[in-house]
Design a protein around this motif. Structure first.
Motif: not given
Length: 295
Positions: A135, A137, A140, A152-153, A267-268, A270
């Motif tokens: 979260l 960063n 990765e 967010r994930l 991983h993120r 977004e």
């Protein structure tokens, strides 16, 4: 901040030594090139000594030319990091629990050997630290044993990993008394894992806390060493057991019901994965049966 177009004009002028040739190279008018240099000199002072057939850089001009080179190199590095086509250069950050980490590490090294331009940064950590690192960063990719619920994930099923009851080679476990005779080799998740598995295998047993503890280590690669030396038994995830080099010195007690944990890949959500991370996942997929579906 200095205008990038002014810098391009100045760098080209320093290389070409002529306003005319610089204008032709940059597809600009000579007046535009002169204006760009004038704007820079208004900010930085004299940059050029103009002679009839020669341009000479002042000390400030040489310093600005060095700066132009630094900006160009930084721009190239940025483009390299952002390029989806560049799968074989740069860093891959992966954070995972220790058991799956032991199984993954040889494949990560093989990937780096095949692509020397890659730098693989791998850290062992518990679930909470994995979540925070992804979260924030700092990494990765992450792997956890408990599926998170955070928008967010991006979360996908990575692999399944059974818990295993491991004893010294030649030993058998038929009842709770055998466990009591062997003694327990503990580790940070040992009691929790043993409680989950043994309560199902031996539902009438008094519980893992009643067993004599014959040792403890927080190094996952060393948990099976005392077992291999006949000092006790332990309960450990399968990937950690498979990574132990002395398989002939230990024995897995099979039984039902099985206790199987799911490992989740994070991983993120977004932004897309880098090409490097995609390459890593493609290479290890055959070994860990990554499922394509995501939450």
């Amino acid at each position: 901040m200095l205008n990038p177009q002014w810098l391009r004009s100045f760098a080209a002028l320093a290389e070409q030594g002529s306003f005319t040739r610089t204008a032709e190279r940059l597809d600009l008018t000579q007046a535009a090139v002169s204006q760009h240099v004038q704007r820079l000199e208004e900010r930085l002072g004299p940059l050029l000594i103009r002679r009839p057939r020669q341009l000479e850089l002042t000390p400030a001009g040489r310093a600005l030319l060095d700066y132009c080179a630094e900006v160009g190199a930084a721009d190239q590095r940025l483009q390299q990091r952002l390029s989806e086509a560049d799968a074989e250069q740069g860093e891959i950050g992966l954070i995972s629990p220790g058991s799956i980490g032991l199984a993954l590490y040889p494949y990560l090294l093989e990937l780096q050997q095949a692509h020397p331009g890659l730098s693989i940064r791998h850290r062992f950590a518990p679930d909470r630290e994995v979540l925070e690192a992804v979260l924030d960063n700092r990494f990765e990719l992450g792997l956890v044993t408990l599926k998170p619920d955070d928008p967010r994930l991006s979360v996908s099923r990575f692999a399944e990993e059974p818990l295993e009851l491991v004893v010294p080679a030649g030993e058998q476990v038929h009842c709770w008394a055998d466990l009591d005779r062997l003694g327990f080799i503990d580790h940070p998740d040992g009691r929790a894992m043993a409680g989950r598995l043994l309560s199902r295998r031996f539902p009438g047993g008094p519980g893992v806390r009643s067993l004599p503890c014959h040792g403890f280590t927080n190094q996952i690669g060393l948990i099976l060493e005392p077992v291999a030396r006949g000092l006790g038994f332990t309960v450990i995830p399968r990937y950690a057991r498979l990574a132990f080099p002395r398989q002939d010195a230990i024995h897995v007690i099979e039984g039902t019901p099985a206790v199987v944990d799911t490992l989740w890949l994070l991983h993120r959500a977004e932004w897309p994965l880098s090409a490097r991370a995609e390459l890593l996942l493609q290479r290890i997929s055959p070994y860990f049966s990554i499922a394509p579906a995501t939450r």
